[in-house]
Design an enzyme around this catalytic site. Structure first.
Site, PDB file in Angstrom:
ATOM      1  N   ASP A   1     -17.450  -5.234 -12.284  1.00  0.00           N
ATOM      2  CA  ASP A   1     -18.279  -4.758 -13.389  1.00  0.00           C
ATOM      3  C   ASP A   1     -18.924  -5.933 -14.137  1.00  0.00           C
ATOM      4  O   ASP A   1     -18.750  -7.099 -13.767  1.00  0.00           O
ATOM      5  CB  ASP A   1     -17.407  -3.906 -14.333  1.00  0.00           C
ATOM      6  CG  ASP A   1     -18.179  -2.732 -14.910  1.00  0.00           C
ATOM      7  OD1 ASP A   1     -19.318  -2.960 -15.358  1.00  0.00           O
ATOM      8  OD2 ASP A   1     -17.651  -1.621 -14.908  1.00  0.00           O
TER       9      ASP A   1
ATOM     10  N   ASP B   1       0.846  -1.197   0.000  1.00  0.00           N
ATOM     11  CA  ASP B   1       0.000   0.000   0.000  1.00  0.00           C
ATOM     12  C   ASP B   1       0.880   1.244   0.000  1.00  0.00           C
ATOM     13  O   ASP B   1       0.878   2.032   0.955  1.00  0.00           O
ATOM     14  CB  ASP B   1      -0.974  -0.044   1.183  1.00  0.00           C
ATOM     15  CG  ASP B   1      -2.127  -0.988   0.880  1.00  0.00           C
ATOM     16  OD1 ASP B   1      -1.877  -2.184   0.681  1.00  0.00           O
ATOM     17  OD2 ASP B   1      -3.281  -0.524   0.804  1.00  0.00           O
TER      18      ASP B   1
ATOM     19  N   THR C   1     -16.696  -5.885 -19.493  1.00  0.00           N
ATOM     20  CA  THR C   1     -15.803  -4.817 -19.022  1.00  0.00           C
ATOM     21  C   THR C   1     -14.705  -5.393 -18.130  1.00  0.00           C
ATOM     22  O   THR C   1     -13.528  -5.007 -18.234  1.00  0.00           O
ATOM     23  CB  THR C   1     -16.615  -3.747 -18.252  1.00  0.00           C
ATOM     24  OG1 THR C   1     -17.666  -3.299 -19.100  1.00  0.00           O
ATOM     25  CG2 THR C   1     -15.752  -2.582 -17.837  1.00  0.00           C
TER      26      THR C   1
ATOM     27  N   TYR D   1      -8.726  -4.242  12.854  1.00  0.00           N
ATOM     28  CA  TYR D   1      -7.594  -5.166  12.887  1.00  0.00           C
ATOM     29  C   TYR D   1      -7.756  -6.288  13.899  1.00  0.00           C
ATOM     30  O   TYR D   1      -8.325  -6.111  14.969  1.00  0.00           O
ATOM     31  CB  TYR D   1      -6.311  -4.397  13.227  1.00  0.00           C
ATOM     32  CG  TYR D   1      -5.857  -3.487  12.115  1.00  0.00           C
ATOM     33  CD1 TYR D   1      -5.317  -4.003  10.945  1.00  0.00           C
ATOM     34  CD2 TYR D   1      -5.978  -2.106  12.242  1.00  0.00           C
ATOM     35  CE1 TYR D   1      -4.901  -3.170   9.920  1.00  0.00           C
ATOM     36  CE2 TYR D   1      -5.560  -1.261  11.223  1.00  0.00           C
ATOM     37  CZ  TYR D   1      -5.026  -1.802  10.063  1.00  0.00           C
ATOM     38  OH  TYR D   1      -4.622  -0.981   9.058  1.00  0.00           O
TER      39      TYR D   1
ATOM     40  N   ARG E   1      -7.417  -5.982  -7.451  1.00  0.00           N
ATOM     41  CA  ARG E   1      -8.155  -5.109  -8.360  1.00  0.00           C
ATOM     42  C   ARG E   1      -9.642  -5.007  -8.023  1.00  0.00           C
ATOM     43  O   ARG E   1     -10.314  -4.095  -8.456  1.00  0.00           O
ATOM     44  CB  ARG E   1      -7.951  -5.618  -9.797  1.00  0.00           C
ATOM     45  CG  ARG E   1      -8.729  -4.908 -10.877  1.00  0.00           C
ATOM     46  CD  ARG E   1      -8.345  -3.443 -10.975  1.00  0.00           C
ATOM     47  NE  ARG E   1      -9.130  -2.736 -11.968  1.00  0.00           N
ATOM     48  CZ  ARG E   1     -10.397  -2.349 -11.811  1.00  0.00           C
ATOM     49  NH1 ARG E   1     -11.053  -2.615 -10.697  1.00  0.00           N
ATOM     50  NH2 ARG E   1     -11.025  -1.684 -12.775  1.00  0.00           N
ATOM     51  N   LYS E   2     -10.145  -5.965  -7.274  1.00  0.00           N
ATOM     52  CA  LYS E   2     -11.561  -5.983  -6.886  1.00  0.00           C
ATOM     53  C   LYS E   2     -12.482  -5.704  -8.079  1.00  0.00           C
ATOM     54  O   LYS E   2     -13.255  -4.732  -8.100  1.00  0.00           O
ATOM     55  CB  LYS E   2     -11.844  -4.984  -5.759  1.00  0.00           C
ATOM     56  CG  LYS E   2     -11.096  -5.299  -4.458  1.00  0.00           C
ATOM     57  CD  LYS E   2     -11.529  -4.392  -3.323  1.00  0.00           C
ATOM     58  CE  LYS E   2     -10.863  -4.692  -2.007  1.00  0.00           C
ATOM     59  NZ  LYS E   2      -9.460  -4.282  -1.924  1.00  0.00           N
ATOM     60  N   PHE E   3     -12.392  -6.562  -9.096  1.00  0.00           N
ATOM     61  CA  PHE E   3     -13.293  -6.429 -10.250  1.00  0.00           C
ATOM     62  C   PHE E   3     -14.740  -6.496  -9.749  1.00  0.00           C
ATOM     63  O   PHE E   3     -15.047  -7.265  -8.842  1.00  0.00           O
ATOM     64  CB  PHE E   3     -13.072  -7.582 -11.236  1.00  0.00           C
ATOM     65  CG  PHE E   3     -11.700  -7.587 -11.853  1.00  0.00           C
ATOM     66  CD1 PHE E   3     -11.333  -6.636 -12.795  1.00  0.00           C
ATOM     67  CD2 PHE E   3     -10.769  -8.546 -11.494  1.00  0.00           C
ATOM     68  CE1 PHE E   3     -10.067  -6.639 -13.369  1.00  0.00           C
ATOM     69  CE2 PHE E   3      -9.504  -8.562 -12.064  1.00  0.00           C
ATOM     70  CZ  PHE E   3      -9.160  -7.610 -12.999  1.00  0.00           C
TER      71      PHE E   3
ATOM     72  N   THR F   1      -0.659  -6.229  -4.601  1.00  0.00           N
ATOM     73  CA  THR F   1      -0.448  -4.901  -5.177  1.00  0.00           C
ATOM     74  C   THR F   1      -1.786  -4.193  -5.411  1.00  0.00           C
ATOM     75  O   THR F   1      -2.834  -4.841  -5.519  1.00  0.00           O
ATOM     76  CB  THR F   1       0.249  -5.020  -6.550  1.00  0.00           C
ATOM     77  OG1 THR F   1      -0.483  -5.952  -7.358  1.00  0.00           O
ATOM     78  CG2 THR F   1       1.681  -5.497  -6.403  1.00  0.00           C
ATOM     79  N   HIS F   2      -1.688  -2.861  -5.498  1.00  0.00           N
ATOM     80  CA  HIS F   2      -2.782  -2.043  -6.034  1.00  0.00           C
ATOM     81  C   HIS F   2      -2.111  -1.257  -7.154  1.00  0.00           C
ATOM     82  O   HIS F   2      -1.622  -0.137  -6.921  1.00  0.00           O
ATOM     83  CB  HIS F   2      -3.310  -1.054  -4.987  1.00  0.00           C
ATOM     84  CG  HIS F   2      -4.216  -1.644  -3.953  1.00  0.00           C
ATOM     85  ND1 HIS F   2      -5.458  -2.149  -4.260  1.00  0.00           N
ATOM     86  CD2 HIS F   2      -4.090  -1.783  -2.614  1.00  0.00           C
ATOM     87  CE1 HIS F   2      -6.052  -2.568  -3.147  1.00  0.00           C
ATOM     88  NE2 HIS F   2      -5.238  -2.367  -2.126  1.00  0.00           N
TER      89      HIS F   2
HETATM   90  O1  S5P Z   1     -11.930  -6.388   3.346  1.00  0.00           O
HETATM   91  C1  S5P Z   1     -10.839  -6.030   2.923  1.00  0.00           C
HETATM   92  C2  S5P Z   1     -10.330  -6.486   1.705  1.00  0.00           C
HETATM   93  C3  S5P Z   1      -9.079  -6.071   1.309  1.00  0.00           C
HETATM   94  S1  S5P Z   1      -8.423  -6.793  -0.120  1.00  0.00           S
HETATM   95  N1  S5P Z   1     -10.075  -5.206   3.666  1.00  0.00           N
HETATM   96  C4  S5P Z   1      -8.833  -4.772   3.268  1.00  0.00           C
HETATM   97  O2  S5P Z   1      -8.194  -4.032   4.010  1.00  0.00           O
HETATM   98  N2  S5P Z   1      -8.333  -5.184   2.054  1.00  0.00           N
HETATM   99  C5  S5P Z   1      -7.025  -4.697   1.560  1.00  0.00           C
HETATM  100  O3  S5P Z   1      -5.997  -5.124   2.458  1.00  0.00           O
HETATM  101  C6  S5P Z   1      -6.916  -3.186   1.458  1.00  0.00           C
HETATM  102  O4  S5P Z   1      -7.267  -2.764   0.156  1.00  0.00           O
HETATM  103  C7  S5P Z   1      -5.452  -2.924   1.783  1.00  0.00           C
HETATM  104  O5  S5P Z   1      -4.692  -3.010   0.590  1.00  0.00           O
HETATM  105  C8  S5P Z   1      -5.049  -4.076   2.683  1.00  0.00           C
HETATM  106  C9  S5P Z   1      -5.030  -3.761   4.173  1.00  0.00           C
HETATM  107  O6  S5P Z   1      -4.081  -2.780   4.484  1.00  0.00           O
HETATM  108  P1  S5P Z   1      -3.701  -2.396   5.989  1.00  0.00           P
HETATM  109  O7  S5P Z   1      -2.746  -1.271   5.842  1.00  0.00           O
HETATM  110  O8  S5P Z   1      -4.948  -1.975   6.706  1.00  0.00           O
HETATM  111  O9  S5P Z   1      -3.064  -3.623   6.608  1.00  0.00           O
END
Ligand code: S5P
Length: 306
Positions: A86, A24, A90, A259, A82-84, A47-48
């Site tokens: 659509d 991130d 697409t 968390y 990427r969380k498609f 990755t994003h």
């Molecule tokens: O429910 C979700 C799904 C995802 S993929 N919650 C999330 O936090 N994520 C991803 O996990 C979010 O897009 C980020 O890239 C990562 C968590 O990051 P952190 O910094 O909070 O550990």
């Protein structure tokens, strides 16, 4: 079992790691440096691509190709988050097209099934068009190590033992897999129990492509289910014995992220823990990744009764 799942299970055993680091961060160069730094300690690198500045779209030597070569060197899987969501047609273009051409370098992608099961079928069709690169393709990539070194970024060689390395070398290049977002870590999210069950039903219809879920707990309920669970929202509490003047997530962030500790997630039955800022924002991401790896691995061994 999905081929990526069995590959991942082998990696978990050989690298004694259930850790996915989530990159991130917002620069492509720093993302590659992070992949080098944490490579020995992880089994998945998330990755994003769309948050990165400086993405080099060159198909043979650009950012995606470089990341794929680093993944090959350290043996980890790349998961583009990427969380498609659509319609199928697409989603296919988003998966294979544009500057990112995610299909070429990401072993794993994920999708919300909000638009219905045909989108999963569409992504699978696209995944099936992917051609396995040759070893020579990986060797041809300039990993940009010297550029990173000049910038003072520590670039480490893999630290596996000779035996582990031989086992890792013997692994084939994995194909492509999909994770469905069945549950989320953010407060107030709309993915209720009914939605989660619908995800499981869709996954069962596409077991040759759907390898598992983003979820907060294991979801397998039928004897034949072999879906992996990767869980975000993972953080260690502040550790006073380390230099934790850096960002330490704690139990939530200011924007609804919630968390759980790596130990709790592993004991609950999750397969992979996903850690973003807890590692990326640490003073020493490599050391921090190893700390997360160890804590999660010990809890995993405990779960297995070892
Ligand atoms: O429910 C979700 C799904 C995802 S993929 N919650 C999330 O936090 N994520 C991803 O996990 C979010 O897009 C980020 O890239 C990562 C968590 O990051 P952190 O910094 O909070 O550990």
């Amino acid at each position: 079992m999905h081929p990526i799942t069995s590959y991942l299970r082998t990696l978990i055993r050989l690298k004694k790691s259930t850790l996915c680091v989530s990159a991130d961060i917002t620069s492509a160069e720093e993302m590659l440096a992070l992949a080098y730094a944490v490579g020995p300690h992880i089994v998945v690198f998330k990755t994003h691509a769309d948050i990165l500045s400086g993405w080099d779209p060159d198909p043979d030597h650009g950012t995606g190709a470089q990341l794929a070569a680093i993944a090959r060197q350290f043996r980890f899987l790349i998961f583009e988050d990427r969380k498609f969501a659509d319609i199928g047609s697409t989603a296919q273009l988003q998966y294979a097209g544009g500057d990112y051409r995610i299909l070429e370098w990401a072993h794993i992608v994920n999708a919300h099934v909000i638009s219905g099961p045909d989108m999963v079928r569409a992504l699978k069709e696209t995944a099936n068009t992917w051609k396995m690169p040759t070893e020579d393709t990986f060797k041809a990539v300039n990993l940009g190590k010297s550029a990173l070194k000049r910038k003072g970024v520590a670039v480490k060689a893999p630290t596996h033992t000779r035996e582990e390395l031989a086992d890792l070398e013997a692994l084939p290049t994995p194909k492509r897999g999909l994770l469905l977002l069945a549950q989320m870590s953010s407060a107030g999210n709309l993915l209720n129990a009914e939605y989660t069950s619908a995800c499981l039903a869709i996954a069962r219809q596409h077991q040759d492509f759907v390898m598992g879920f983003i979820a907060l707990e294991p979801l397998n309920s039928d004897p034949g289910d072999e879906f992996l669970v990767m869980t975000p929202g993972c953080s260690l509490p502040p550790d006073q014995s380390l230099d934790d003047s850096e960002f330490v997530p704690g139990t939530e962030d200011a924007l609804g992220q919630q968390y759980v500790t790596p130990q709790d997630l592993m004991l609950k039955g999750c397969d992979i823990i996903i850690v973003g800022r807890g590692i990326c924002n640490a003073a020493e991401p490599s050391m921090k990744a190893d700390q997360y790896r160890k804590v999660a691995w010990e809890a995993y061994q405990k779960r297995l009764g070892l």
